[in-house]
Design a protein around this motif. Structure first.
Motif, PDB file in Angstrom:
ATOM      1  N   MET A   1       0.211  12.762  23.221  1.00 15.09           N
ATOM      2  CA  MET A   1       0.910  13.589  24.204  1.00 15.09           C
ATOM      3  C   MET A   1       0.322  14.993  24.258  1.00 15.09           C
ATOM      4  SD  MET A   1       3.122  11.654  25.640  1.00 15.09           S
ATOM      5  CE  MET A   1       4.183  12.861  26.471  1.00 15.09           C
ATOM      6  N   MET A   2      -0.227  15.441  23.130  1.00 12.74           N
ATOM      7  CA  MET A   2      -0.811  16.783  23.074  1.00 12.74           C
ATOM      8  C   MET A   2      -2.262  16.793  23.540  1.00 12.74           C
ATOM      9  SD  MET A   2       0.806  17.980  19.387  1.00 12.74           S
ATOM     10  CE  MET A   2       0.072  19.611  19.432  1.00 12.74           C
ATOM     11  N   SER A   3      -2.938  15.630  23.453  1.00 16.67           N
ATOM     12  CA  SER A   3      -4.353  15.588  23.806  1.00 16.67           C
ATOM     13  C   SER A   3      -4.706  14.191  24.311  1.00 16.67           C
ATOM     14  CB  SER A   3      -5.217  15.954  22.590  1.00 16.67           C
ATOM     15  OG  SER A   3      -6.581  15.980  22.919  1.00 16.67           O
ATOM     16  N   SER A   4      -4.194  13.858  25.489  1.00 18.65           N
ATOM     17  CA  SER A   4      -4.328  12.492  26.003  1.00 18.65           C
ATOM     18  C   SER A   4      -5.746  12.151  26.427  1.00 18.65           C
ATOM     19  CB  SER A   4      -3.381  12.284  27.184  1.00 18.65           C
ATOM     20  OG  SER A   4      -3.696  13.198  28.234  1.00 18.65           O
ATOM     21  N   GLU A   5      -6.613  13.118  26.570  1.00 19.55           N
ATOM     22  CA  GLU A   5      -7.974  12.845  27.025  1.00 19.55           C
ATOM     23  C   GLU A   5      -8.943  12.600  25.877  1.00 19.55           C
ATOM     24  OE1 GLU A   5      -9.216  15.946  29.608  1.00 19.55           O
ATOM     25  OE2 GLU A   5      -7.692  15.530  31.136  1.00 19.55           O
ATOM     26  N   ASP A   6      -8.462  12.725  24.645  1.00 21.77           N
ATOM     27  CA  ASP A   6      -9.330  12.530  23.481  1.00 21.77           C
ATOM     28  C   ASP A   6      -9.464  11.029  23.198  1.00 21.77           C
ATOM     29  OD1 ASP A   6     -10.583  12.385  21.036  1.00 21.77           O
ATOM     30  OD2 ASP A   6      -9.497  14.074  20.167  1.00 21.77           O
ATOM     31  N   PRO A   7     -10.652  10.452  23.372  1.00 23.74           N
ATOM     32  CA  PRO A   7     -10.799   9.004  23.165  1.00 23.74           C
ATOM     33  C   PRO A   7     -10.537   8.570  21.725  1.00 23.74           C
ATOM     34  CG  PRO A   7     -12.942  10.044  23.468  1.00 23.74           C
ATOM     35  CD  PRO A   7     -11.916  11.090  23.792  1.00 23.74           C
ATOM     36  N   ILE A   8     -10.769   9.460  20.772  1.00 26.08           N
ATOM     37  CA  ILE A   8     -10.533   9.111  19.371  1.00 26.08           C
ATOM     38  C   ILE A   8      -9.049   8.846  19.134  1.00 26.08           C
ATOM     39  CG2 ILE A   8     -10.657   9.923  16.989  1.00 26.08           C
ATOM     40  CD1 ILE A   8     -13.330   9.086  18.132  1.00 26.08           C
ATOM     41  N   ILE A   9      -8.202   9.618  19.789  1.00 30.70           N
ATOM     42  CA  ILE A   9      -6.759   9.420  19.623  1.00 30.70           C
ATOM     43  C   ILE A   9      -6.338   8.112  20.286  1.00 30.70           C
ATOM     44  CG2 ILE A   9      -4.484  10.349  20.155  1.00 30.70           C
ATOM     45  CD1 ILE A   9      -5.672  13.141  19.989  1.00 30.70           C
ATOM     46  N   SER A  10      -6.857   7.838  21.482  1.00 26.38           N
ATOM     47  CA  SER A  10      -6.551   6.568  22.144  1.00 26.38           C
ATOM     48  C   SER A  10      -7.002   5.387  21.290  1.00 26.38           C
ATOM     49  CB  SER A  10      -7.232   6.499  23.509  1.00 26.38           C
ATOM     50  OG  SER A  10      -6.733   7.496  24.377  1.00 26.38           O
ATOM     51  N   PHE A  11      -8.173   5.537  20.689  1.00 22.04           N
ATOM     52  CA  PHE A  11      -8.692   4.478  19.821  1.00 22.04           C
ATOM     53  C   PHE A  11      -7.811   4.313  18.588  1.00 22.04           C
ATOM     54  CE2 PHE A  11     -11.443   3.289  16.193  1.00 22.04           C
ATOM     55  CZ  PHE A  11     -11.786   2.014  16.600  1.00 22.04           C
ATOM     56  N   ALA A  12      -7.414   5.424  17.978  1.00 23.84           N
ATOM     57  CA  ALA A  12      -6.572   5.360  16.786  1.00 23.84           C
ATOM     58  C   ALA A  12      -5.247   4.665  17.098  1.00 23.84           C
ATOM     59  CB  ALA A  12      -6.322   6.767  16.234  1.00 23.84           C
ATOM     60  N   LEU A  13      -4.662   4.991  18.262  1.00 20.81           N
ATOM     61  CA  LEU A  13      -3.405   4.366  18.655  1.00 20.81           C
ATOM     62  C   LEU A  13      -3.601   2.860  18.863  1.00 20.81           C
ATOM     63  CD1 LEU A  13      -0.443   4.730  19.366  1.00 20.81           C
ATOM     64  CD2 LEU A  13      -1.134   5.278  21.716  1.00 20.81           C
ATOM     65  N   ALA A  14      -4.699   2.499  19.523  1.00 21.39           N
ATOM     66  CA  ALA A  14      -4.989   1.079  19.745  1.00 21.39           C
ATOM     67  C   ALA A  14      -5.148   0.337  18.429  1.00 21.39           C
ATOM     68  CB  ALA A  14      -6.260   0.934  20.593  1.00 21.39           C
ATOM     69  N   GLU A  15      -5.868   0.944  17.485  1.00 16.69           N
ATOM     70  CA  GLU A  15      -6.098   0.302  16.187  1.00 16.69           C
ATOM     71  C   GLU A  15      -4.793   0.108  15.414  1.00 16.69           C
ATOM     72  OE1 GLU A  15      -9.782  -0.276  14.411  1.00 16.69           O
ATOM     73  OE2 GLU A  15      -9.212  -1.091  16.361  1.00 16.69           O
ATOM     74  N   LEU A  16      -3.917   1.098  15.457  1.00 14.90           N
ATOM     75  CA  LEU A  16      -2.636   0.967  14.760  1.00 14.90           C
ATOM     76  C   LEU A  16      -1.797  -0.148  15.376  1.00 14.90           C
ATOM     77  CD1 LEU A  16      -1.735   4.707  14.128  1.00 14.90           C
ATOM     78  CD2 LEU A  16      -2.167   2.971  12.381  1.00 14.90           C
ATOM     79  N   TYR A  17      -1.743  -0.198  16.700  1.00 13.88           N
ATOM     80  CA  TYR A  17      -1.042  -1.306  17.362  1.00 13.88           C
ATOM     81  C   TYR A  17      -1.652  -2.646  16.941  1.00 13.88           C
ATOM     82  CZ  TYR A  17       1.623   1.563  20.731  1.00 13.88           C
ATOM     83  OH  TYR A  17       2.504   2.425  21.326  1.00 13.88           O
ATOM     84  N   TYR A  18      -2.972  -2.688  16.921  1.00 21.32           N
ATOM     85  CA  TYR A  18      -3.695  -3.931  16.604  1.00 21.32           C
ATOM     86  C   TYR A  18      -3.347  -4.419  15.200  1.00 21.32           C
ATOM     87  CZ  TYR A  18      -7.780  -6.950  15.726  1.00 21.32           C
ATOM     88  OH  TYR A  18      -8.610  -8.002  15.405  1.00 21.32           O
ATOM     89  N   PHE A  19      -3.436  -3.527  14.221  1.00 23.39           N
ATOM     90  CA  PHE A  19      -3.194  -3.939  12.839  1.00 23.39           C
ATOM     91  C   PHE A  19      -1.708  -4.137  12.546  1.00 23.39           C
ATOM     92  CE2 PHE A  19      -7.483  -2.089  12.350  1.00 23.39           C
ATOM     93  CZ  PHE A  19      -8.104  -3.192  11.802  1.00 23.39           C
ATOM     94  N   ASP A  20      -0.853  -3.658  13.444  1.00 24.05           N
ATOM     95  CA  ASP A  20       0.584  -3.913  13.314  1.00 24.05           C
ATOM     96  C   ASP A  20       0.996  -5.175  14.065  1.00 24.05           C
ATOM     97  OD1 ASP A  20       3.117  -3.128  12.251  1.00 24.05           O
ATOM     98  OD2 ASP A  20       3.712  -2.400  14.234  1.00 24.05           O
ATOM     99  N   GLY A  21       0.026  -5.859  14.671  1.00 24.12           N
ATOM    100  CA  GLY A  21       0.327  -7.090  15.382  1.00 24.12           C
ATOM    101  C   GLY A  21       0.946  -6.880  16.751  1.00 24.12           C
ATOM    102  N   GLN A  22       0.880  -5.656  17.271  1.00 23.65           N
ATOM    103  CA  GLN A  22       1.401  -5.372  18.615  1.00 23.65           C
ATOM    104  C   GLN A  22       0.235  -5.472  19.605  1.00 23.65           C
ATOM    105  OE1 GLN A  22       4.282  -2.093  19.007  1.00 23.65           O
ATOM    106  NE2 GLN A  22       4.148  -1.785  16.786  1.00 23.65           N
ATOM    107  N   TYR A  23      -0.115  -6.712  19.935  1.00 25.03           N
ATOM    108  CA  TYR A  23      -1.384  -6.951  20.617  1.00 25.03           C
ATOM    109  C   TYR A  23      -1.389  -6.518  22.084  1.00 25.03           C
ATOM    110  CZ  TYR A  23      -2.371  -9.520  16.381  1.00 25.03           C
ATOM    111  OH  TYR A  23      -2.574  -9.855  15.077  1.00 25.03           O
ATOM    112  N   LEU A  24      -0.267  -6.636  22.766  1.00 23.15           N
ATOM    113  CA  LEU A  24      -0.259  -6.245  24.180  1.00 23.15           C
ATOM    114  C   LEU A  24      -0.439  -4.738  24.351  1.00 23.15           C
ATOM    115  CD1 LEU A  24       2.451  -8.655  25.637  1.00 23.15           C
ATOM    116  CD2 LEU A  24      -0.036  -8.789  25.862  1.00 23.15           C
ATOM    117  N   PRO A  25       0.342  -3.884  23.642  1.00 20.40           N
ATOM    118  CA  PRO A  25       0.068  -2.444  23.769  1.00 20.40           C
ATOM    119  C   PRO A  25      -1.305  -2.064  23.228  1.00 20.40           C
ATOM    120  CG  PRO A  25       1.797  -2.849  22.136  1.00 20.40           C
ATOM    121  CD  PRO A  25       1.556  -4.134  22.851  1.00 20.40           C
TER     122      PRO A  25
END
Length: 404
Positions: free
Chosen positions: A123-147
């Motif tokens: 929310m503070m830096s939505s254009e940073d691809p590293i943050i988008s990637f980090a969020l995707a990875e956390l969803y992935y390893f938590d088994g939340q595959y659709l988000p």
């Protein structure tokens, strides 16, 4: 000794009196050199000494993101997670702080908290691809595959196909596969260039084809995988099963034997290959099943297949000998049933009674088991037991043709 001399000594692995030298360097006025010293210590795995250096630098520069990041990393490596959280809570709320907090919570397997931290950072830096990637990875390893897939697709749509050596298209394909949309998963895997395909990608692509009922493509993909990576053992097992499903039994046996030549202790491959060999009247398959049971005496599938085989072949002594060396607690009730029947045929009533009784509680709803047990009760003239079993058999099938 000045700081650069200490650094040189670390590179030379001359670590005598290192702690004393570090303590003397902490209060230098050359803070750039001190930072370089801390970085060098961490590069060489000297984390306790690195922690001293970055703790001092953090005292001097608490608002410097790089210093804070190194200090927190040192605390995490030293298992001081609570201290790291405390330090971060006393610093201004920034993207860097939130990402460090997320890292700590992730390492503590608190993925939901970590996700919330990264969401705040996003929310503070939505254009940073590293943050988008980090969020995707956390969803992935938590088994939340659709988000996770949505977050990865955001990166793809912004022209980013790889982050930290992770192929984003591969991650999307796996997310879709795990979500159960197998046709779409195939589409995503087919978008990955061959040069970028890893062994895991080929294997998951094969699974996608299999689940989408495209068996020939799955077989071809596994064959490609094994050509490129002959040590990928899971591929042998899946390929054996797919070839069997296509009734290509000889091909399945050849693949299984090739895999076993690389790993003779792969019990699942031993069992599946052995089972198919028995189906093809190749008695060497029995040796494979025995080998699997030797590796793991509690391996139920191997014991069931062997018990069925020996009973069908009326090889009662072989069946009894095989299971004589296996702890009774590792025996499946169905194996006990076949043991009981074998002892019955060998006229060893003590053992037959024991194994029928031991398997009864689990198999009392099995009509075939009850038939064997009932016939044995009549054979040994145990009228009360025979009547009890007769009643159970009629409950299962009131129209059963049973000799009273």
């Amino acid at each position: 000794m000045d700081i650069y001399q200490i650094i040189d000594q670390i590179h030379l692995q001359n670590l005598d009196n290192l702690d004393e030298s570090i303590d003397g360097a902490l209060f230098t006025d050359d803070h750039d050199a001190l930072f370089q010293l801390g970085d060098t210590l961490l590069q060489y795995g000297l984390n306790p000494q690195g922690l001293k250096v970055f703790a001092r630098l953090f005292e001097l520069y608490p608002d410097e993101p790089d210093v804070m990041a190194y200090y927190i990393e040192c605390l995490i490596d030293d298992n001081q997670h609570d201290k790291a959280i405390e330090v971060l809570h006393n610093t201004p709320l920034t993207v860097e702080r939130l990402m460090l907090e997320a890292d700590i919570y992730q390492q503590q397997d608190m993925l939901e908290v970590a996700i919330e931290k990264v969401k705040q950072a996003y929310m503070m830096s939505s254009e940073d691809p590293i943050i988008s990637f980090a969020l995707a990875e956390l969803y992935y390893f938590d088994g939340q595959y659709l988000p996770a897939a949505r977050s990865y697709e955001y990166l793809i749509n912004n022209g980013i196909d790889r982050v930290n050596n992770v192929n984003i298209q591969s991650r999307i394909a796996d997310c879709v596969l795990q979500s159960g949309d197998y046709e779409e998963a195939v589409e995503h895997y087919e978008k990955i260039d061959d040069k970028d395909m890893l062994s895991d990608d080929y294997f998951k692509m094969a699974i996608s084809y299999q689940k989408a009922d495209r068996i020939e493509r799955s077989i071809q993909t596994l064959q490609t995988l094994l050509d490129k990576d002959p040590d990928y053992m899971q591929a042998y097992l899946l390929l054996v099963n797919l070839l069997e499903s296509e009734r290509k039994y000889n091909d399945a046996i050849i693949v299984g034997q090739k895999g076993l030549s690389l790993n003779e202790f792969y019990k699942e491959l031993l069992v599946d290959t052995g089972r198919i060999m028995i189906k093809m009247h190749n008695e060497k398959g029995v040796e494979y099943l025995i080998q699997a049971l030797t590796i793991d005496p509690s391996y139920v599938e191997a014991s069931l297949l062997l018990a069925d085989y020996y009973r069908e072949e009326e090889a009662y002594e072989d069946l009894v000998k095989l299971f004589a060396y296996i702890d009774e607690e590792d025996l499946d009730p169905t194996v006990m049933w076949h043991l009981a029947y074998s002892y019955q045929q060998l006229e060893k009533d003590t053992e037959a009674k024991h194994f029928y009784a031991e398997s009864y509680n689990v198999l009392k709803d099995n009509a075939l088991f009850l038939t064997d047990y009932y016939n044995y009760a009549r054979e040994i003239a145990d009228v009360k037991l025979a009547e009890q079993l007769y009643a159970l058999m009629l409950q299962i099938d009131p129209n059963a043709d049973i000799d009273a």
